[in-house]
Design a protein around this motif. Structure first.
Motif, PDB file in Angstrom:
ATOM      1  N   ILE A  55       0.843  -1.194   0.000  1.00  0.00           N
ATOM      2  CA  ILE A  55       0.000   0.000   0.000  1.00  0.00           C
ATOM      3  C   ILE A  55       0.880   1.246   0.000  1.00  0.00           C
ATOM      4  O   ILE A  55       0.637   2.199  -0.738  1.00  0.00           O
ATOM      5  CB  ILE A  55      -0.952  -0.012   1.227  1.00  0.00           C
ATOM      6  N   ARG A  56       1.942   1.200   0.811  1.00  0.00           N
ATOM      7  CA  ARG A  56       2.854   2.346   0.870  1.00  0.00           C
ATOM      8  C   ARG A  56       3.542   2.553  -0.478  1.00  0.00           C
ATOM      9  O   ARG A  56       3.650   3.678  -0.972  1.00  0.00           O
ATOM     10  CB  ARG A  56       3.889   2.112   1.978  1.00  0.00           C
ATOM     11  N   ASN A  57       4.001   1.468  -1.106  1.00  0.00           N
ATOM     12  CA  ASN A  57       4.640   1.582  -2.425  1.00  0.00           C
ATOM     13  C   ASN A  57       3.672   2.145  -3.459  1.00  0.00           C
ATOM     14  O   ASN A  57       4.047   2.985  -4.271  1.00  0.00           O
ATOM     15  CB  ASN A  57       5.118   0.207  -2.902  1.00  0.00           C
ATOM     16  N   ALA A  58       2.432   1.668  -3.429  1.00  0.00           N
ATOM     17  CA  ALA A  58       1.434   2.150  -4.389  1.00  0.00           C
ATOM     18  C   ALA A  58       1.190   3.638  -4.183  1.00  0.00           C
ATOM     19  O   ALA A  58       1.078   4.402  -5.154  1.00  0.00           O
ATOM     20  CB  ALA A  58       0.126   1.368  -4.234  1.00  0.00           C
ATOM     21  N   ALA A  59       1.134   4.088  -2.935  1.00  0.00           N
ATOM     22  CA  ALA A  59       0.909   5.507  -2.633  1.00  0.00           C
ATOM     23  C   ALA A  59       2.066   6.356  -3.150  1.00  0.00           C
ATOM     24  O   ALA A  59       1.852   7.411  -3.743  1.00  0.00           O
ATOM     25  CB  ALA A  59       0.732   5.695  -1.121  1.00  0.00           C
ATOM     26  N   VAL A  60       3.293   5.874  -2.964  1.00  0.00           N
ATOM     27  CA  VAL A  60       4.470   6.605  -3.447  1.00  0.00           C
ATOM     28  C   VAL A  60       4.422   6.713  -4.969  1.00  0.00           C
ATOM     29  O   VAL A  60       4.666   7.781  -5.541  1.00  0.00           O
ATOM     30  CB  VAL A  60       5.773   5.913  -2.977  1.00  0.00           C
ATOM     31  N   CYS A  61       4.072   5.616  -5.651  1.00  0.00           N
ATOM     32  CA  CYS A  61       3.973   5.625  -7.122  1.00  0.00           C
ATOM     33  C   CYS A  61       2.937   6.632  -7.589  1.00  0.00           C
ATOM     34  O   CYS A  61       3.169   7.390  -8.541  1.00  0.00           O
ATOM     35  CB  CYS A  61       3.590   4.238  -7.648  1.00  0.00           C
ATOM     36  N   LEU A  62       1.788   6.644  -6.908  1.00  0.00           N
ATOM     37  CA  LEU A  62       0.705   7.550  -7.281  1.00  0.00           C
ATOM     38  C   LEU A  62       1.157   9.008  -7.173  1.00  0.00           C
ATOM     39  O   LEU A  62       0.915   9.819  -8.077  1.00  0.00           O
ATOM     40  CB  LEU A  62      -0.486   7.295  -6.344  1.00  0.00           C
ATOM     41  N   VAL A  63       1.849   9.322  -6.073  1.00  0.00           N
ATOM     42  CA  VAL A  63       2.344  10.689  -5.869  1.00  0.00           C
ATOM     43  C   VAL A  63       3.327  11.057  -6.978  1.00  0.00           C
ATOM     44  O   VAL A  63       3.262  12.153  -7.543  1.00  0.00           O
ATOM     45  CB  VAL A  63       2.998  10.824  -4.472  1.00  0.00           C
ATOM     46  N   LEU A  64       4.223  10.128  -7.334  1.00  0.00           N
ATOM     47  CA  LEU A  64       5.201  10.389  -8.399  1.00  0.00           C
ATOM     48  C   LEU A  64       4.501  10.636  -9.734  1.00  0.00           C
ATOM     49  O   LEU A  64       4.856  11.549 -10.476  1.00  0.00           O
ATOM     50  CB  LEU A  64       6.179   9.219  -8.519  1.00  0.00           C
ATOM     51  N   ILE A  65       3.489   9.809 -10.034  1.00  0.00           N
ATOM     52  CA  ILE A  65       2.756   9.959 -11.295  1.00  0.00           C
ATOM     53  C   ILE A  65       2.082  11.330 -11.345  1.00  0.00           C
ATOM     54  O   ILE A  65       2.134  12.044 -12.353  1.00  0.00           O
ATOM     55  CB  ILE A  65       1.719   8.823 -11.457  1.00  0.00           C
ATOM     56  N   MET A  66       1.468  11.732 -10.217  1.00  0.00           N
ATOM     57  CA  MET A  66       0.789  13.022 -10.170  1.00  0.00           C
ATOM     58  C   MET A  66       1.782  14.161 -10.340  1.00  0.00           C
ATOM     59  O   MET A  66       1.503  15.159 -11.006  1.00  0.00           O
ATOM     60  CB  MET A  66      -0.002  13.158  -8.855  1.00  0.00           C
ATOM     61  N   LEU A  67       2.952  13.997  -9.738  1.00  0.00           N
ATOM     62  CA  LEU A  67       4.009  15.004  -9.841  1.00  0.00           C
ATOM     63  C   LEU A  67       4.453  15.154 -11.299  1.00  0.00           C
ATOM     64  O   LEU A  67       4.577  16.269 -11.821  1.00  0.00           O
ATOM     65  CB  LEU A  67       5.194  14.561  -8.981  1.00  0.00           C
ATOM     66  N   ILE A  68       4.670  14.017 -11.966  1.00  0.00           N
ATOM     67  CA  ILE A  68       5.108  14.032 -13.370  1.00  0.00           C
ATOM     68  C   ILE A  68       4.025  14.651 -14.242  1.00  0.00           C
ATOM     69  O   ILE A  68       4.309  15.485 -15.122  1.00  0.00           O
ATOM     70  CB  ILE A  68       5.450  12.592 -13.833  1.00  0.00           C
ATOM     71  N   ALA A  69       2.760  14.283 -13.967  1.00  0.00           N
ATOM     72  CA  ALA A  69       1.650  14.844 -14.732  1.00  0.00           C
ATOM     73  C   ALA A  69       1.573  16.345 -14.526  1.00  0.00           C
ATOM     74  O   ALA A  69       1.347  17.115 -15.476  1.00  0.00           O
ATOM     75  CB  ALA A  69       0.337  14.167 -14.302  1.00  0.00           C
ATOM     76  N   ALA A  70       1.794  16.789 -13.292  1.00  0.00           N
ATOM     77  CA  ALA A  70       1.741  18.223 -12.986  1.00  0.00           C
ATOM     78  C   ALA A  70       2.852  18.965 -13.727  1.00  0.00           C
ATOM     79  O   ALA A  70       2.615  20.022 -14.319  1.00  0.00           O
ATOM     80  CB  ALA A  70       1.865  18.440 -11.473  1.00  0.00           C
TER      81      ALA A  70
END
Ligand SMILES: [Zn+2]
Length: 102
Positions: A77-92
């Protein structure tokens, strides 16, 4: 690690390695049973209660396996959350670049 296991003082990684080994090593499994019976047996004598030590031992090992499963789930769950944040950052960053340069 057996005394530490019986005292519940192993950390999650140690516990995982310990259980994996005990599951596949009859000698250590036997040693764990003996040490558990001695430790719990003495506690039982002190308490003055009598109860089924071998099923208490099984319960302890099963509970440890459950704890490890929970630990593994939290890890993913923690890894998935980190990935999601990274994806959002890249999208931003991509969105900012798109609007800035177009
Ligand atoms: Zn062994």
């Amino acid at each position: 690690m057996i005394p530490a296991y019986i005292e519940d003082s192993l950390d999650a990684d140690e516990l995982k390695a310990f259980l994996e080994h005990v599951d596949s090593c009859p000698e250590c499994s036997e040693e764990l049973s003996i040490q558990f019976l001695i430790t719990e047996g003495l506690n039982t004598l002190n308490d003055g209660d009598s109860y089924d030590l071998s099923s208490a031992m099984k319960r302890k090992v099963e509970e440890s396996h459950r704890n490890i499963n929970v630990h593994n789930k939290l890890f993913w769950i923690r890894n998935a959350a980190v990935c999601l944040v990274l994806i959002m950052l890249i999208a931003a960053i991509a969105a900012v670049n798109f609007f800035y340069f177009s």
